[in-house]
Design a protein around this motif. Structure first.
Motif, PDB file in Angstrom:
ATOM      1  N   ARG A 164       0.846  -1.194   0.000  1.00 33.26           N
ATOM      2  CA  ARG A 164       0.000   0.000   0.000  1.00 33.26           C
ATOM      3  C   ARG A 164       0.882   1.244   0.000  1.00 33.26           C
ATOM      4  O   ARG A 164       2.041   1.195   0.421  1.00 33.26           O
ATOM      5  CB  ARG A 164      -0.941   0.011   1.204  1.00 33.26           C
ATOM      6  CG  ARG A 164      -0.269   0.180   2.558  1.00 33.26           C
ATOM      7  CD  ARG A 164      -1.299   0.069   3.671  1.00 33.26           C
ATOM      8  NE  ARG A 164      -0.713   0.336   4.972  1.00 33.26           N
ATOM      9  CZ  ARG A 164      -1.394   0.261   6.115  1.00 33.26           C
ATOM     10  NH1 ARG A 164      -2.688  -0.087   6.108  1.00 33.26           N
ATOM     11  NH2 ARG A 164      -0.796   0.535   7.259  1.00 33.26           N
ATOM     12  N   GLN A 165       0.304   2.318  -0.485  1.00 27.30           N
ATOM     13  CA  GLN A 165       1.044   3.579  -0.539  1.00 27.30           C
ATOM     14  C   GLN A 165       0.095   4.723  -0.233  1.00 27.30           C
ATOM     15  O   GLN A 165      -0.883   4.941  -0.962  1.00 27.30           O
ATOM     16  CB  GLN A 165       1.692   3.770  -1.907  1.00 27.30           C
ATOM     17  CG  GLN A 165       2.639   4.943  -1.969  1.00 27.30           C
ATOM     18  CD  GLN A 165       3.527   4.896  -3.197  1.00 27.30           C
ATOM     19  OE1 GLN A 165       3.260   4.201  -4.172  1.00 27.30           O
ATOM     20  NE2 GLN A 165       4.629   5.634  -3.146  1.00 27.30           N
ATOM     21  N   ALA A 166       0.395   5.426   0.829  1.00 27.07           N
ATOM     22  CA  ALA A 166      -0.367   6.604   1.216  1.00 27.07           C
ATOM     23  C   ALA A 166       0.283   7.830   0.588  1.00 27.07           C
ATOM     24  O   ALA A 166       1.472   7.808   0.251  1.00 27.07           O
ATOM     25  CB  ALA A 166      -0.399   6.725   2.734  1.00 27.07           C
ATOM     26  N   PRO A 167      -0.473   8.912   0.432  1.00 23.97           N
ATOM     27  CA  PRO A 167       0.093  10.125  -0.175  1.00 23.97           C
ATOM     28  C   PRO A 167       1.337  10.604   0.565  1.00 23.97           C
ATOM     29  O   PRO A 167       1.337  10.711   1.799  1.00 23.97           O
ATOM     30  CB  PRO A 167      -1.053  11.131  -0.051  1.00 23.97           C
ATOM     31  CG  PRO A 167      -2.279  10.307   0.002  1.00 23.97           C
ATOM     32  CD  PRO A 167      -1.904   9.058   0.739  1.00 23.97           C
ATOM     33  N   GLY A 168       2.384  10.855  -0.190  1.00 21.83           N
ATOM     34  CA  GLY A 168       3.608  11.374   0.395  1.00 21.83           C
ATOM     35  C   GLY A 168       4.460  10.353   1.108  1.00 21.83           C
ATOM     36  O   GLY A 168       5.478  10.704   1.712  1.00 21.83           O
ATOM     37  N   LYS A 169       4.057   9.081   1.040  1.00 28.49           N
ATOM     38  CA  LYS A 169       4.816   8.033   1.737  1.00 28.49           C
ATOM     39  C   LYS A 169       5.315   6.992   0.746  1.00 28.49           C
ATOM     40  O   LYS A 169       4.811   6.871  -0.367  1.00 28.49           O
ATOM     41  CB  LYS A 169       3.937   7.376   2.805  1.00 28.49           C
ATOM     42  CG  LYS A 169       3.531   8.310   3.926  1.00 28.49           C
ATOM     43  CD  LYS A 169       2.862   7.552   5.051  1.00 28.49           C
ATOM     44  CE  LYS A 169       2.542   8.462   6.220  1.00 28.49           C
ATOM     45  NZ  LYS A 169       1.917   7.721   7.353  1.00 28.49           N
ATOM     46  N   GLU A 170       6.282   6.206   1.193  1.00 28.31           N
ATOM     47  CA  GLU A 170       6.811   5.142   0.360  1.00 28.31           C
ATOM     48  C   GLU A 170       5.843   3.950   0.347  1.00 28.31           C
ATOM     49  O   GLU A 170       5.010   3.789   1.238  1.00 28.31           O
ATOM     50  CB  GLU A 170       8.172   4.705   0.892  1.00 28.31           C
ATOM     51  CG  GLU A 170       9.257   5.757   0.744  1.00 28.31           C
ATOM     52  CD  GLU A 170      10.632   5.228   1.070  1.00 28.31           C
ATOM     53  OE1 GLU A 170      11.602   5.975   0.864  1.00 28.31           O
ATOM     54  OE2 GLU A 170      10.742   4.073   1.513  1.00 28.31           O
ATOM     55  N   ARG A 171       6.017   3.140  -0.670  1.00 30.65           N
ATOM     56  CA  ARG A 171       5.210   1.929  -0.764  1.00 30.65           C
ATOM     57  C   ARG A 171       5.565   1.003   0.390  1.00 30.65           C
ATOM     58  O   ARG A 171       6.739   0.750   0.669  1.00 30.65           O
ATOM     59  CB  ARG A 171       5.448   1.249  -2.111  1.00 30.65           C
ATOM     60  CG  ARG A 171       4.421   0.212  -2.470  1.00 30.65           C
ATOM     61  CD  ARG A 171       4.412  -0.089  -3.951  1.00 30.65           C
ATOM     62  NE  ARG A 171       3.993   1.065  -4.738  1.00 30.65           N
ATOM     63  CZ  ARG A 171       3.683   1.003  -6.023  1.00 30.65           C
ATOM     64  NH1 ARG A 171       3.746  -0.164  -6.669  1.00 30.65           N
ATOM     65  NH2 ARG A 171       3.326   2.087  -6.682  1.00 30.65           N
ATOM     66  N   GLU A 172       4.528   0.466   1.020  1.00 25.19           N
ATOM     67  CA  GLU A 172       4.688  -0.279   2.266  1.00 25.19           C
ATOM     68  C   GLU A 172       4.183  -1.709   2.080  1.00 25.19           C
ATOM     69  O   GLU A 172       3.094  -1.929   1.553  1.00 25.19           O
ATOM     70  CB  GLU A 172       3.879   0.421   3.368  1.00 25.19           C
ATOM     71  CG  GLU A 172       3.819  -0.294   4.687  1.00 25.19           C
ATOM     72  CD  GLU A 172       2.849   0.351   5.661  1.00 25.19           C
ATOM     73  OE1 GLU A 172       2.978   0.113   6.874  1.00 25.19           O
ATOM     74  OE2 GLU A 172       1.941   1.078   5.209  1.00 25.19           O
ATOM     75  N   PHE A 173       4.951  -2.657   2.551  1.00 31.25           N
ATOM     76  CA  PHE A 173       4.558  -4.063   2.498  1.00 31.25           C
ATOM     77  C   PHE A 173       3.374  -4.321   3.419  1.00 31.25           C
ATOM     78  O   PHE A 173       3.341  -3.831   4.560  1.00 31.25           O
ATOM     79  CB  PHE A 173       5.740  -4.938   2.915  1.00 31.25           C
ATOM     80  CG  PHE A 173       5.398  -6.385   3.142  1.00 31.25           C
ATOM     81  CD1 PHE A 173       5.383  -6.910   4.423  1.00 31.25           C
ATOM     82  CD2 PHE A 173       5.094  -7.206   2.071  1.00 31.25           C
ATOM     83  CE1 PHE A 173       5.090  -8.244   4.644  1.00 31.25           C
ATOM     84  CE2 PHE A 173       4.788  -8.548   2.282  1.00 31.25           C
ATOM     85  CZ  PHE A 173       4.779  -9.065   3.575  1.00 31.25           C
ATOM     86  N   VAL A 174       2.426  -5.107   2.927  1.00 27.34           N
ATOM     87  CA  VAL A 174       1.266  -5.474   3.728  1.00 27.34           C
ATOM     88  C   VAL A 174       1.272  -6.971   4.054  1.00 27.34           C
ATOM     89  O   VAL A 174       1.258  -7.364   5.213  1.00 27.34           O
ATOM     90  CB  VAL A 174      -0.050  -5.108   3.001  1.00 27.34           C
ATOM     91  CG1 VAL A 174      -1.258  -5.632   3.766  1.00 27.34           C
ATOM     92  CG2 VAL A 174      -0.145  -3.603   2.791  1.00 27.34           C
TER      93      VAL A 174
END
Length: 127
Positions: free
Chosen positions: A38-48
């Motif tokens: 997942r990726q939130a605005p202004g953040k890096e892509r994050e493993f779920v």
């Protein structure tokens, strides 16, 4: 060219649930590990989460493992992400991805370990 198509995103109130789906084209789905990021605005892509080709092994981000569940149906070329007790901080674009390998005792958790990606589905959690 493999295609991954996510669906199931939307707007949900905090505490609610959503189930994301990702359909993968082709006949080799059952050979691959699949993952969700997942990726939130202004953040890096994050493993779920990630799931082995056979569905027998899964791995989660520590902060999400109590609320999210990954599963797959190889007959339908589909991987799922069940998300419960959603929080506003879960708001993000959710991507499914394909990986060639399950690395020993852990699943792939870094974006570079995946070789194909979907376009993403937006999840918005209101407070």
């Amino acid at each position: 060219q493999v295609q991954l198509v996510e669906s199931g995103g939307g707007l949900v109130q905090a505490g609610g649930s959503l189930r994301l789906s990702c359909v993968v084209s082709g006949r080799t789905f059952n050979f691959y590990t699949m993952g969700w990021f997942r990726q939130a605005p202004g953040k890096e892509r994050e493993f779920v989460a990630t799931i082995k080709s056979t569905g027998t092994d899964t791995s989660y981000a520590d902060s999400l493992k109590d609320r999210f569940t990954i599963s797959r149906d190889n007959a339908r070329n589909t991987v799922y992400l069940q998300m419960n007790s959603l929080k506003p901080e879960d708001t993000a674009v959710y991507f499914c991805a394909r990986a060639a390998m399950w690395y020993g005792g852990r699943g792939p958790s870094r974006p570079y370990e995946y070789d194909a990606w979907g376009q993403g589905t937006q999840v918005n959690v209101s407070s």
